[in-house]
Design a protein around this motif. Structure first.
Motif, PDB file in Angstrom:
ATOM      1  N   ARG A 413       0.844  -1.192   0.000  1.00  0.00           N
ATOM      2  CA  ARG A 413       0.000   0.000   0.000  1.00  0.00           C
ATOM      3  C   ARG A 413       0.880   1.242   0.000  1.00  0.00           C
ATOM      4  O   ARG A 413       1.654   1.460   0.930  1.00  0.00           O
ATOM      5  CB  ARG A 413      -0.928  -0.001   1.229  1.00  0.00           C
ATOM      6  CG  ARG A 413      -2.010  -1.081   1.180  1.00  0.00           C
ATOM      7  CD  ARG A 413      -2.713  -1.235   2.516  1.00  0.00           C
ATOM      8  NE  ARG A 413      -3.926  -2.041   2.427  1.00  0.00           N
ATOM      9  CZ  ARG A 413      -3.945  -3.370   2.461  1.00  0.00           C
ATOM     10  NH1 ARG A 413      -2.795  -4.050   2.585  1.00  0.00           N
ATOM     11  NH2 ARG A 413      -5.080  -4.019   2.372  1.00  0.00           N
ATOM     12  N   SER A 414       0.717   2.082  -1.039  1.00  0.00           N
ATOM     13  CA  SER A 414       1.530   3.305  -1.114  1.00  0.00           C
ATOM     14  C   SER A 414       1.015   4.375  -0.156  1.00  0.00           C
ATOM     15  O   SER A 414       1.711   5.334   0.151  1.00  0.00           O
ATOM     16  CB  SER A 414       1.517   3.849  -2.543  1.00  0.00           C
ATOM     17  OG  SER A 414       0.187   4.117  -2.976  1.00  0.00           O
ATOM     18  N   PHE A 415      -0.230   4.204   0.320  1.00  0.00           N
ATOM     19  CA  PHE A 415      -0.816   5.135   1.299  1.00  0.00           C
ATOM     20  C   PHE A 415      -1.708   4.328   2.226  1.00  0.00           C
ATOM     21  O   PHE A 415      -2.453   3.459   1.779  1.00  0.00           O
ATOM     22  CB  PHE A 415      -1.631   6.224   0.595  1.00  0.00           C
ATOM     23  CG  PHE A 415      -2.331   7.162   1.547  1.00  0.00           C
ATOM     24  CD1 PHE A 415      -1.676   8.271   2.046  1.00  0.00           C
ATOM     25  CD2 PHE A 415      -3.637   6.921   1.947  1.00  0.00           C
ATOM     26  CE1 PHE A 415      -2.318   9.139   2.924  1.00  0.00           C
ATOM     27  CE2 PHE A 415      -4.279   7.781   2.825  1.00  0.00           C
ATOM     28  CZ  PHE A 415      -3.614   8.889   3.313  1.00  0.00           C
ATOM     29  N   ARG A 416      -1.608   4.605   3.520  1.00  0.00           N
ATOM     30  CA  ARG A 416      -2.451   3.934   4.503  1.00  0.00           C
ATOM     31  C   ARG A 416      -3.324   4.952   5.227  1.00  0.00           C
ATOM     32  O   ARG A 416      -2.824   5.981   5.698  1.00  0.00           O
ATOM     33  CB  ARG A 416      -1.599   3.170   5.520  1.00  0.00           C
ATOM     34  CG  ARG A 416      -0.997   1.873   4.962  1.00  0.00           C
ATOM     35  CD  ARG A 416      -0.158   1.164   6.011  1.00  0.00           C
ATOM     36  NE  ARG A 416       0.246  -0.157   5.544  1.00  0.00           N
ATOM     37  CZ  ARG A 416      -0.431  -1.276   5.757  1.00  0.00           C
ATOM     38  NH1 ARG A 416      -1.545  -1.228   6.471  1.00  0.00           N
ATOM     39  NH2 ARG A 416      -0.008  -2.426   5.289  1.00  0.00           N
ATOM     40  N   THR A 417      -4.616   4.649   5.297  1.00  0.00           N
ATOM     41  CA  THR A 417      -5.539   5.520   6.012  1.00  0.00           C
ATOM     42  C   THR A 417      -5.130   5.629   7.474  1.00  0.00           C
ATOM     43  O   THR A 417      -5.010   4.604   8.157  1.00  0.00           O
ATOM     44  CB  THR A 417      -6.969   4.955   5.932  1.00  0.00           C
ATOM     45  OG1 THR A 417      -7.343   4.815   4.569  1.00  0.00           O
ATOM     46  CG2 THR A 417      -7.954   5.853   6.640  1.00  0.00           C
ATOM     47  N   PRO A 418      -4.881   6.836   7.978  1.00  0.00           N
ATOM     48  CA  PRO A 418      -4.456   6.975   9.382  1.00  0.00           C
ATOM     49  C   PRO A 418      -5.602   6.666  10.349  1.00  0.00           C
ATOM     50  O   PRO A 418      -6.778   6.714   9.981  1.00  0.00           O
ATOM     51  CB  PRO A 418      -4.041   8.451   9.464  1.00  0.00           C
ATOM     52  CG  PRO A 418      -4.803   9.133   8.378  1.00  0.00           C
ATOM     53  CD  PRO A 418      -4.940   8.128   7.275  1.00  0.00           C
ATOM     54  N   LEU A 419      -5.231   6.338  11.575  1.00  0.00           N
ATOM     55  CA  LEU A 419      -6.193   6.062  12.654  1.00  0.00           C
ATOM     56  C   LEU A 419      -7.176   4.957  12.278  1.00  0.00           C
ATOM     57  O   LEU A 419      -8.353   4.988  12.652  1.00  0.00           O
ATOM     58  CB  LEU A 419      -6.946   7.336  13.053  1.00  0.00           C
ATOM     59  CG  LEU A 419      -6.090   8.525  13.509  1.00  0.00           C
ATOM     60  CD1 LEU A 419      -6.947   9.736  13.801  1.00  0.00           C
ATOM     61  CD2 LEU A 419      -5.259   8.144  14.724  1.00  0.00           C
TER      62      LEU A 419
END
Length: 484
Positions: A413-419
């Protein structure tokens, strides 16, 4: 086939690796930069909303309409973060349709795609109708004439055919047929121009800024801010447009998440600045609900005592709407392209021109349908149903993030949803809450659209599904192999 087998077929997921591999086959041209992707999302978002919705929201919240834009942006952000994660993980043209196929199965994916068809086709038709109205305003303020009602309004609204609506759709179609990179370049210029016009509005309106106009700041309290926030939320719809360009982005895993989040930030800054300039330049009690389209023009006239700034603003609205038509039509064709590749809609929507690397027949059919809607049908309440379709798709994307984290934690995953999982859960709750705040007529139109969609799925799409056919071949081969 058993009931259990039938249900399994309806909710059979398409493997992420297969979806990504199909998207990497190079049918479409990878030519779009980060700036162009961002401008596509800004172009789809920054349209008539800010020119109209401010006049509707200020009477609800007073000067605190500025906070309402922030509240709406935070609400949109929950879904934007989920879109960013899935766009970077599954960078294909289908947007939330493809994400649902990978996480929740074919039936849910079809419902999502069917929602997007409603959102894109009807919303862009409504926007095209508005383009003619703003074009008339520009002609009136600049040259002192307007187009006759007979050729600038559809039947039922004082005319015979809405020619300006046809013109703007055809112009967008010609650009799209030339190729994604050419469309992106023109869209970038239009987006920068309409941002420039709104910056011009702020510069002029701030010359009349009075601190006293901001008192009391929240005359209706938190309830007023919430009501205005729900009203202006729909000005943020469109930030997901970049996700439909997954197969035409040069570096999709990096650029798609950045474009989605970046476009939301840009639009929020513009909205807050315009809102602050407007309520600072004119007392909030002077914003009239029935004069929503003229609100910003009135602010400029009060600040300058002349009418020419209003003509500049009308020009900005004309450009803004043209950009929305281009961006949304692009997204519509790419989603149909992905659905066609899966066999859920006819194969004609998948055929790509070897010269321009665009789906030509797809673009022509979509443009013709949208032009017909915009030219001949007063859309009325049907346009409101696009909001439900959008919110439903947003909700599915938030659920999809949670499902894919559980089923495929190994995916890069190049971006992970925070929290996580709080953020996508809040996204689902906010989308559901906004759906239930819409009026009953809108909800009934949406339910009727869903019933039609299910009929189409069971009569055509399920029988032509490539995933279903492949599964049937595999089952047959397994049975034959095991037979004595």
């Amino acid at each position: 086939m058993s009931t259990r087998g039938t249900l399994h077929g309806l909710f059979r997921t398409k493997p992420v690796d297969v979806i990504v591999a199909e998207g990497g086959e190079g049918e479409l041209s990878r030519s779009m930069s980060l700036l162009q992707l961002t401008m596509f999302s800004v172009g789809a978002t920054l349209g008539t909303g800010i020119f109209v919705v401010l006049g509707e929201a200020v009477p609800l919240a007073g000067p605190a309409v500025v906070l309402a834009f922030v509240v709406a942006a935070v609400t949109a952000l929950f879904s934007a973060l989920s879109y960013a994660e899935l766009a970077g993980t599954i960078p294909v043209s289908g947007s939330s349709y493809s994400y649902a196929y990978a996480t929740m199965g074919e039936l849910v994916a079809w419902v999502c795609g069917w929602c997007l068809l409603l959102e894109y086709a009807v919303s862009v038709s409504a926007v095209a109708v508005g383009w003619g109205q703003y074009l008339n305003d520009f002609f009136n303020q600049t040259f002192g004439f307007t187009l006759p009602d007979a050729i600038s309004n559809p039947p039922g609204s004082g005319g015979y055919v809405n020619v300006p609506a046809i013109v703007v759709v055809m112009l967008a179609m010609l650009l799209l047929l030339r190729g994604a990179s050419e469309s992106a370049r023109v869209n970038t210029v239009m987006v920068l121009l309409k941002i420039g016009v709104l910056v011009f509005f702020c510069a002029v309106a701030f010359t009349a800024f009075k601190g006293g106009n901001l008192k009391p700041f929240a005359p209706m309290g938190w309830a007023g801010i919430q009501a205005a926030g729900s009203k202006v939320f729909f000005s943020y719809i469109g930030f997901d447009a970049a996700s439909t360009a997954g197969e035409e982005a040069r570096n999709p895993k990096r650029d798609l998440p950045l474009a989605i989040i970046g476009s939301l930030v840009i639009v929020t800054v513009v909205y807050v600045a315009v809102g602050l300039a407007a309520v600072g330049g004119m007392r909030w009690t002077e914003f009239k609900e029935g004069e929503t389209e003229a609100s910003l023009s009135v602010v400029l006239e009060r600040a300058t005592n002349t009418s020419w700034p209003g003509a500049v603003l009308s020009l900005g609205a004309v450009v803004a709407i043209a950009s929305v038509v281009l961006s949304v039509m692009y997204g519509q064709t790419r989603i149909l392209f992905a659905m066609s590749r899966d066999g859920l809609v006819p194969r004609i929507f998948q055929r790509v021109s070897p010269r321009h690397r665009v789906p030509v027949a797809n673009t022509l059919i979509v443009s013709g349908f949208i032009a017909l809607l915009a030219a001949a049908i007063p859309l009325g309440k049907l346009a409101d149903a696009t909001s439900i379709g959008t919110l439903f798709a947003f909700g599915l994307v938030n659920i999809g993030v949670m499902v894919l984290r559980r089923t495929r934690p190994d995916l890069p995953r190049s971006f992970r949803t925070p929290l996580f999982p709080v953020t996508p859960l809040l996204g689902v709750l906010f989308c559901a809450g906004l759906i239930f705040t819409l009026d009953g007529v809108t909800q009934r139109i949406f339910l009727a659209w869903m019933v039609v969609g299910l009929v189409v799925y069971f009569l055509y799409s399920r029988r032509h599904s490539l995933l279903g056919r492949n599964a049937a071949r595999t089952a047959t081969a397994t049975t034959q192999k095991g037979a004595p």
